[in-house]
Each structure stands twice: as C-alpha cells, then as structure tokens.
Design an enzyme around this catalytic site. Structure first.
Site, PDB file in Angstrom:
ATOM      1  N   GLU A 127     -24.404 -11.851 -15.917  1.00 12.19           N
ATOM      2  CA  GLU A 127     -23.406 -10.997 -15.263  1.00 12.19           C
ATOM      3  C   GLU A 127     -23.865 -10.554 -13.880  1.00 12.19           C
ATOM      4  O   GLU A 127     -23.103 -10.578 -12.926  1.00 12.19           O
ATOM      5  CB  GLU A 127     -23.125  -9.761 -16.145  1.00 12.19           C
ATOM      6  CG  GLU A 127     -22.076  -8.837 -15.551  1.00 12.19           C
ATOM      7  CD  GLU A 127     -21.779  -7.622 -16.429  1.00 12.19           C
ATOM      8  OE1 GLU A 127     -22.318  -7.551 -17.544  1.00 12.19           O
ATOM      9  OE2 GLU A 127     -21.011  -6.753 -15.991  1.00 12.19           O
ATOM     10  N   ASP A 185     -24.421  -7.031 -19.503  1.00 13.64           N
ATOM     11  CA  ASP A 185     -24.752  -5.651 -19.860  1.00 13.64           C
ATOM     12  C   ASP A 185     -24.233  -5.369 -21.275  1.00 13.64           C
ATOM     13  O   ASP A 185     -23.381  -6.097 -21.782  1.00 13.64           O
ATOM     14  CB  ASP A 185     -24.067  -4.659 -18.894  1.00 13.64           C
ATOM     15  CG  ASP A 185     -24.705  -4.696 -17.509  1.00 13.64           C
ATOM     16  OD1 ASP A 185     -25.844  -5.175 -17.382  1.00 13.64           O
ATOM     17  OD2 ASP A 185     -24.029  -4.239 -16.551  1.00 13.64           O
ATOM     18  N   TYR A 221       1.579 -14.162   2.540  1.00 16.58           N
ATOM     19  CA  TYR A 221       2.007 -13.871   3.914  1.00 16.58           C
ATOM     20  C   TYR A 221       3.212 -14.698   4.320  1.00 16.58           C
ATOM     21  O   TYR A 221       4.084 -14.225   5.052  1.00 16.58           O
ATOM     22  CB  TYR A 221       0.843 -14.067   4.893  1.00 16.58           C
ATOM     23  CG  TYR A 221      -0.134 -12.917   4.819  1.00 16.58           C
ATOM     24  CD1 TYR A 221       0.301 -11.615   5.091  1.00 16.58           C
ATOM     25  CD2 TYR A 221      -1.449 -13.094   4.435  1.00 16.58           C
ATOM     26  CE1 TYR A 221      -0.554 -10.545   4.995  1.00 16.58           C
ATOM     27  CE2 TYR A 221      -2.323 -12.032   4.340  1.00 16.58           C
ATOM     28  CZ  TYR A 221      -1.873 -10.758   4.625  1.00 16.58           C
ATOM     29  OH  TYR A 221      -2.712  -9.704   4.532  1.00 16.58           O
TER      30      TYR A 221
END
Lengths: 602, 362
Positions: B195, B247, B99
């Site tokens: 995870e 996974d 910004y």
C-alpha cells in the site's frame, strides 16, 4: 386615636372609574401605543354591534391624525342606528353602563367598559374631552357632546351639548385625543385587516395619518343579530339563581320553565323532586338553603344543550373563505364551522380555516389569526387556548414541519363564538384553556389539515407532471436531434411522446406488413368521446372494428368511427392496405390532441 | 492509431445504443436505458471466473423526468463524441472529454465524476473497456521492481526493460494501457504488492527482492485500473502468486478486496481487472496483538466501516469474519510501518518470511 379608628377615617368606597384609572392595563391601555389600538378596537366593536342590531350593512370610517409630536386624534364614525341624546353621556362617560351585560347572547362588547375606558384614557393623557356626535334618524336632529368622566363618582360630565348640522341621517361619531405614538401602526393595520376578514359584510376605511387603507365589503348579506336566551341550568352560579328568584313572581315550577332555557315540564318536575321542593311554592320565598339544593338538583337532570343557533352567529365557512381570499392571496383556503357545543352551560361554536401558499411568508411560523365573537385577538398569543390547541396537533402527519406552531406559508384562523367567551383577563387578549373549546379547535384543524395535505400532495404531483412536461418540451427534441445525427437518419417525430407525457389524446396511423393500424390513445385523466376520420384510397369496409359510417368520394374512402375511450386506454382499428391517406380526430380540444402519421417517417 | 477492426466493433456497439433510442422515439416511446444497479446489494460471485460481478438487478432510466432526460441527452453526446473520435483515430483522456463537454450546452457535465460514471455506464452496456473507446485513464499506474523482463510497445517503438537491472530506484512505472506490454521472461517466485511507498522502499533497501526472488509492487493507495490489470496479467499469464501487504484498517482491506474480489464501481470489468488468486498477507488484526504492534484506537468512522464490511458479500468468509470481529473487539488498528518499532530489518527478516511460509509460498 386607636389604630382601627384612624384606619376607619381613611376607609372609603372606590369608584370603578378610579379603580380603572389606576389599573389601565386590565383593560388594554397599558401603553400609549397599545391604547390607540384598544380605543379603535372598542369603537369599531361598538359600531359593528350596533349595525348588527339595526340590521344595516356597516360602513365604518376611521381616522388617525397626528396633531403634535406627541398627541394624536382618533375619530371613528359609523352608519349605525345612533344613540338617543339622553343616553349618550352614559354610554361614553360612565364605566359599566351597557345594554348587553345581562343578556345571554353572542356580542362583541359585553360589560360596557371599553369605550368609556378609552374616554377615561384620553382624559388622563391630554385632558381634552371626548367629542361625540350621534343621530338616530333623518327626522331627528344630530347632537354634539363634549364629555368627560368624573372619576371619583364614575358619572359623566357634559361640557357641551348642542344640536349639530350633520350630513348623516343616522350614525355615531366619536373623537378622542391622546398622548401616544403611531409605533404600532403595523399591528393596527393588521387589526383592521383581520376585522375585515371576519366581517365580510362591513366596509372599513381608514386614514392613518394620511395613509389610506380600504377594506371592501364582499358580502351584502346582513347578519342576523343573535337573540338573547334564558340562562341554561348547567353552570349557572348561585348568586345568579338567587337574584333571578328574588325578582320572580312565579311559583318554582313555572320559574324553572320560563327562567331557564331548555327546561320543560318534565325536567322541572324531576328537578323539584330531587330537591324535595314543592312546585307550587313561590320562587321568591325560597331560602338560600332551598336554592342551594335546587341548584344541585338542576345539575343532575338531563337537559339538552342551549339553543346555539338562536344566540350564536357563526361567520360561516363560505364567508370566512371569501374574507380570507379578499385580504390574502392564497393558493388554498378551506374553512370549517363546527356544531355548537357547551362548556359550563355556555354554548359556543368553533370555526377554523387554513390558508396555504400565495403571498404568505414561505419560511417562519404560521400566521395565526385568533378571533372571539368576531373580534381579532392581537396580544398574548402565547397564553391563548387557540395557540395551545394548534401546538398540540401533530402537523408533521400532514407533511407540514412544526416547531410548536406549524412552519411554512400557512395561515390559521380560529374563531370562537360564545355567549360568554372565557377570556384570561378583562383586556380580552387570550381565550382561557377550557378543555371543551380546545378539543373543538383541535378537531376542526385536524379536519382541515387533512384537506391541506391532499392539496399539497396534489400540487406536488402536478409539479412532477410539469417537470415531465418540461423535460419533453425541451430535452427530448435535443435527444432526438443528437441520436438522429449518430445513426445518420432524419430526426424522429416526437409528438406522440409529447402527447403521452403532456396528457393529451394521440391518434396514430402506422402500416406494417400490408395492415394499416389506426389507433387513438387517451392519455388524459378523463374519458373522451371522439370521432375518428380516416380518408384513404384503401378500402376500409373490411376494417375491424367496422366504421360507423363510410362514404366513397371518387377513389377515396372516407371512414368514420364514433368511439369512447377511458383515461389511460387506447382504441385501435385495422384494415388491409398500403397506408395512404390521412387521419384526424374531432371531439377533443385542439390543444389536447396530437395526430401522427407514422407512415411518413422513414 | 489506425482505425482497426476492433475500433469498428466498438463503434457499432456505441451506435447501437443510439439506434435503440431512435427506435423507441420513432415508435412513440419515451427513450430509456437499462443498466445494472451499481450498489453493494447487486454484486454476485461468479464461480466460473471466481470474481464478483454485477447481479441481475437493473435500473431503468426513462426520459420522462427532467433529470433522466438530461442524463440520456448527455449519454447521447458522449456516444456521438466517441463515435467521431474512433472515426478520426484520435484518443483523449476523461479529463479532456470533460472539458470538451463545455461546448455541449445543456449536455455539459456538472463535474468530472459525472463523465466518469457515464463512461462506466457505456462500458457496461457495450461490454467493452474505456481503452476500446480510445479514452486514456488519467491516473498514473504504480511502479514495480523485481526480476521481470518485458517489452513495452510505446508510441516511439518497442522498449525492452528489465525491472530490476535497468530501472532506477523508483522502479518501472506501469503504463496506462497494460495491453501494450509483452512479458519476455521472469525469475520471480511471488509478487508482493504494498500500500505505502515507505514499505516499498524498505523492501527494496533491504534487498528483499533479491533474497526471495520477489517482484515488489507499489499500489499507491487504491490501485488504478492499470495496476490491477498488470497484477492480473502477471498472475494469469506468468503464474506468479500475488500477496497484498497493507495497513491494518478497514480502508486497506477494501484495497485488497478491489484487487482480489473486484470493486463495486467497476464490477463490469471484473473479468479483466480482478486477481482472485491474490492473498492478503497483512497487517492482520491478529498481528496487532501477536506482534505487540504500536497501534491507534479505532475512530467512529473506522468502526462503521468495519461493520459495513461485515455486511459486504465479498468479505463473507470465515477468515474475514474472524479478523474483522477480532478488530472490533480490540478496537485497535496498526500501520504496516509499525513493524519498525522492532528494528528496520524485522519486517523483511522475521514478519514477512514467517507469514509467507505460513501461507505456503516460501
């Protein structure tokens, strides 16, 4: 009554006028909108042909006036040689009356149908007779005719014939009234524009219902009218041979030499030997059987191609470029005129041009301009051999995208000039797919495609150079300011960087460890010859290389070197000293030079 | 934050980048900067530290095109901004800097990505981390739960925390600057990093941490730098083994790779972020058939990602080649929570203990 007899009472000959009255589409009068374009096209073709024959620079004036909601009056006027009064009714009032049908040479009109078909069309739609005014010279009066065609006989009917007080010394004017609309105005303007492109020696002015269009002349060179030649033995048809033999008074040997182009003593002997016909026999007396064997023998003997330079008149590369530049604003335009070739005994020349950029449409398919014997072809683009040949070229190899036709701001012009342009139909809209012609079109365009590719590549390179220049001119000064702020030093002089990127000549002076270095770098693309001036209190007599001239002014030494620097290379001289003084170079444009004194920076 | 000796070094290194450009321009040269090429093709294994780092391939950006000139201008503005920030002993986040760049006219960033890349470039050139520039990362660190006692130096003084006894069910959130943590004591035999939050909660509820003296760590997907730094420090300084539980799909293997081998984007930080000793526990492609797990068929994207892994130098081991080829063969993937099909306790009572003993940890 037997059927056959009943039928026989109905069987009668049909006049050609009646035939075309029923088959208007064959001549390009299928709709009223198209009829207007065809009429103007036929009239202008005649005017241009006539002017060419008379060797005058054509001045053509076209006017289209809306009379009522549905009727339109077309007038076309030229400064041609005019038509003798006795012939006027036949030229305009009889179909298949013409001077060029039996000649073998390049001309716009051929059969003598076009303008009389327009007269017929006018008569069919409004019933108003055609008005023709013509004058053959200042010493002769002008005549005004009101003409109609007797369709059942294909003969002209003179409604009015009178002397007319005309301000032109020679020329012809025709006025016709039609039922029709100006819906195809855009296409009409295109037609006029394209005609102007391939006839840069003509001035065409048009008043289209109050809208003024002017196509100026760019060349004052009068076109030499092509000469008629004798038929070539290759590709001649049996009927033609039979007719020629029938009217001949010579023996067969002489008949072959005088009646055909490029047939000499030797080739005539060979033909007769193969055919087994004695050369002393009269040509007139040959039976059909003999003529057939002779025709076959004629095809077997080697005969050089017809003398194209005599009977064909290509527009020429220079004139095509001039014409295109006049009518289109282009960034690139190149044209090619190929050597004459032959198909079925007919000589032909293919000319092509490619235009790129400028005000052409950036997207969409290429603009295709097709011409046959200097006449624009406006209809049936898809059925034309030109379109075929263009679609058959792999344009992608020239960095041009393609969807059958090439895509982008491209203009393609193809002109086929021949003593007998093979059209697909009598309305002369499309050129038939003759392999010899397609091959020539392909070769011409491939050649031009390579040139276009070079142009585009070069332009892209220039774009890159511009991009670099922009970066230097605007961003690098910002970098210099910011970087100087961070390191808390005054901003560096970035002019040498500018010189390097803007491709200029940069002269620098820099002193290190008691040695003054004066260098000149040539960032341009051409070798330069410059004079380097160095004015300093340091003694430059010891400089390496030695100055070509040295002068002492008071306590200052003025040294001059005369040097040549190749592109992208540098020259340097060094001498011991403190680096006081100034340098300059002369011999390059002020805009191209950058002089920097690096001793003043820190 | 006070201006320290470390800040002075940081500032000097940043200014030296600008000084190089200044020298180039004063000498009549177009300013340029050379950085390592940040692609898969340019990461190399460093046998000494056992992590993957950038190789020798470099890319030089020279300000002779508008694009490159603008890049260098932006870099100059960032250097200027960081120099000032260090001078004033302030700090900011990457987002805040993005910004702030609104006021840099032409040099303003087009997107947050661009400022991130630029800061990474500066990390590479200065061989310092963004924390040294006083740039705080935006992302939250993950949370840990287990027998670990530590002291965090906060802006409001030191806090002693036991990550099992005085934290809530969410665990202890890892702060953005892991260097502010001092390890006091621990009673852990291994760390298991997961995870998904579901598995983290499952292990906590089943008391896996107490039963096996395990530190549970929730990776929250692709782990933040602070999470990876925390793992590295626990493994390095406390000597606790690390296992990764994700996974069974290509995207999850990449999570493991970024922890154990180093990420392609932050290969210059590999030395401090990568835990080469971390090991992959599952879900392995072979588990899918061995445990008959509920599974989904691989999508086209999965297959492409698996094939890409086969050409990734980080995965060039016997184990991974075997597992990836097997997965391509069976064409299936399974989530870690798929073990629930055999009962909620199966993962903590059967699967993990079996795998841990196979790996020689239990």
């Amino acid at each position: 009554m037997a059927i056959a007899e009943k039928l026989a009472s109905q069987q009668k000959s049909i006049s050609v006028a009646e035939f075309f009255e029923k088959n208007k589409h064959l001549l390009g009068f299928d709709s009223p909108t198209r009829g207007i374009i065809t009429t103007i096209k036929e009239a202008i073709d005649n005017s241009l042909d006539a002017c060419e024959e008379a060797e005058v620079l054509p001045d053509i004036w076209v006017s289209i006036t809306k009379l009522t909601k549905e009727t339109i009056r077309i007038a076309v006027e030229d400064n041609g040689p005019g038509i003798v009064p006795d012939n006027v009714p036949y030229v305009f009032g009889k179909l298949l009356y013409g001077s060029r049908f039996h000649q073998i040479r390049q001309s716009r009109g051929q059969q003598g149908i076009g303008i009389s078909a327009a007269v017929l069309f006018a008569q069919l739609t409004t019933g108003v007779p055609a008005r023709v005014i013509s004058r053959t010279g200042a010493d002769k009066p002008a005549y005004l005719f009101d003409l109609m065609i007797r369709t059942e006989k294909n003969e002209p009917e003179i409604i009015r014939k009178e002397e007319y007080n005309w301000d032109r010394t020679h020329g012809t004017r025709i006025e016709l009234e039609f039922t029709g609309s100006l819906a195809a105005k855009r296409r009409l303007i295109d037609y006029l524009k394209y005609t102007a492109v391939v006839n840069p020696h003509a001035r065409i002015q048009a008043d289209i219902d109050g809208e003024w269009h002017s196509f100026e002349r760019v060349s004052d060179e009068i076109i030499v009218s092509p000469q008629a030649i004798a038929p070539h033995p290759y590709g001649i048809e049996f009927g033609t041979l039979k007719r020629m033999a029938a009217i001949s008074k010579d023996n067969v040997h002489e008949f072959l030499i005088t009646g055909f182009s490029r047939v000499g003593l030797k080739s005539a002997d060979q033909m007769l030997k193969i055919a087994g016909i004695k050369g002393t026999r009269k040509a007139k007396g040959l039976s059909s059987e003999h003529l057939k064997t002779l025709l076959a023998a004629m095809q077997e003997v080697d005969v050089p191609p017809p003398p194209a330079s005599l009977c064909l008149s290509p527009i020429t590369e220079e004139m095509i470029v001039q014409g295109l530049e006049k009518e289109f604003e282009l960034d690139f335009v190149k044209a090619r005129t190929r050597k004459a070739q032959v198909f079925s005994g007919h000589p032909f020349i293919v000319e092509a041009a490619i235009g790129y950029g400028g005000k052409l449409d950036q997207e969409g398919q290429a603009l295709l301009l097709r011409f046959a014997n200097r006449v624009p072809l406006l209809y049936q683009q898809g059925a034309c051999a030109v379109t075929n040949a263009i679609a058959g070229i792999n344009w992608r190899s020239y960095n041009i995208s393609q969807q059958s036709l090439p895509i982008g701001p491209i203009l393609l012009l193809v002109h086929v000039a021949s003593t007998n342009v093979p059209f697909t139909s009598e309305s002369k809209d499309a050129i038939a797919a003759i392999p010899e012609i397609e091959k020539e079109i392909t070769l011409a365009l491939q050649d031009l495609g390579r040139e276009l590719k070079n142009f585009i590549n070069k332009r892209d390179r220039n774009k890159l150079a511009e991009d670099r220049a922009r970066a230097v001119c605007s961003i690098i000064p910002d970098i210099a300011t910011k970087v100087a702020e961070i390191v808390e030093l005054p901003p560096p002089d970035i002019s040498p960087i500018e010189g390097q990127i803007m491709r200029r000549v940069v002269a620098k002076k820099k002193t290190e460890d008691g040695m003054v270095g004066v260098s000149v770098t040539n960032y341009t693309r051409k070798p330069i010859e410059v004079m380097v001036y160095s004015l300093s209190e340091d003694n430059q007599e010891e400089a390496v290389p030695k100055p070509d001239f040295i002068d002492v002014i008071g306590s200052e030494f003025n040294a001059v070197w005369r040097i040549t620097i190749e592109p992208e290379s540098a020259w340097k001289a060094t001498y011991p000293g403190k680096g006081r003084g100034t340098i300059d170079i002369r011999g390059v444009d002020e805009k191209m030079k950058v002089v920097v004194d690096l001793d003043g920076i820190y | 934050m006070a201006y320290t000796e470390k800040d002075k070094v940081t500032q000097e290194r940043l200014v030296s980048i600008a000084a190089d450009w200044y020298g180039q321009m004063a000498g009549g040269q177009v300013p340029s900067i050379t950085l390592p090429t940040r692609t898969k093709a340019n990461i190399e294994y460093d046998a000494k530290t056992e992590v993957w780092k950038y190789g020798s391939k470099g890319t030089t950006r020279t300000a002779n095109s508008a694009k490159s000139a603008l890049h260098i201008l932006k870099m100059a503005y960032v250097v200027g901004f960081l120099k000032q920030q260090l001078n004033e002993s302030r700090s900011s986040t990457l987002r805040e800097m993005y910004y702030i760049s609104e006021g840099w006219k032409r040099a303003k960033f087009a997107a947050q990505d661009e400022s991130n890349m630029l800061v990474e470039d500066l990390e590479i050139v200065t061989k310092l981390s963004r924390e040294a520039f006083h740039l705080r990362p935006e992302e939250d660190g993950a949370s840990i739960y287990g027998p670990l006692h530590l002291r965090e130096q906060t802006k409001r003084g030191n806090r002693d925390i036991h990550c099992q006894e005085n934290v809530g069910e969410a665990g202890y959130p890892i702060p953005s600057n892991v260097e502010n943590i001092k390890f006091l004591d621990h009673d852990a035999s291994f760390i298991i990093a997961m995870e998904t939050g579901g598995m983290y909660a499952r292990l906590m509820e089943n008391g896996f941490d107490e039963e096996h003296n395990a530190i549970l760590l929730h990776l929250k997907g692709q782990p933040a730098r602070s999470t990876r730094r925390m793992l590295k420090r626990m493994n390095n300084e406390l000597g606790i083994p690390v296992v990764i539980f994700t996974d069974g799909d290509p995207w999850s293997y990449r999570i493991f790779a970024s922890i154990a081998y180093g990420s392609i984007k932050a290969a210059h930080m590999s030395d401090i972020l990568v835990t080469p000793a971390a090991r992959f526990i599952g879900v392995q492609p072979s588990d899918i058939s061995d445990y008959n797990l509920p599974s989904d068929t691989l999508t086209e994207g999965d297959t492409a990602a698996l094939k890409a892994i086969l050409t990734d130098p980080r995965f060039d081991t016997e184990y991974w080649r075997h597992q990836i080829r097997l997965q391509l063969e069976i064409g299936l993937k399974s989530e870690q929570q798929a073990f629930a099909s055999r009962g909620l306790d199966y993962v903590t009572k059967e699967y993990l203990p079996t795998r841990l003993s196979e790996m020689g940890i239990l």
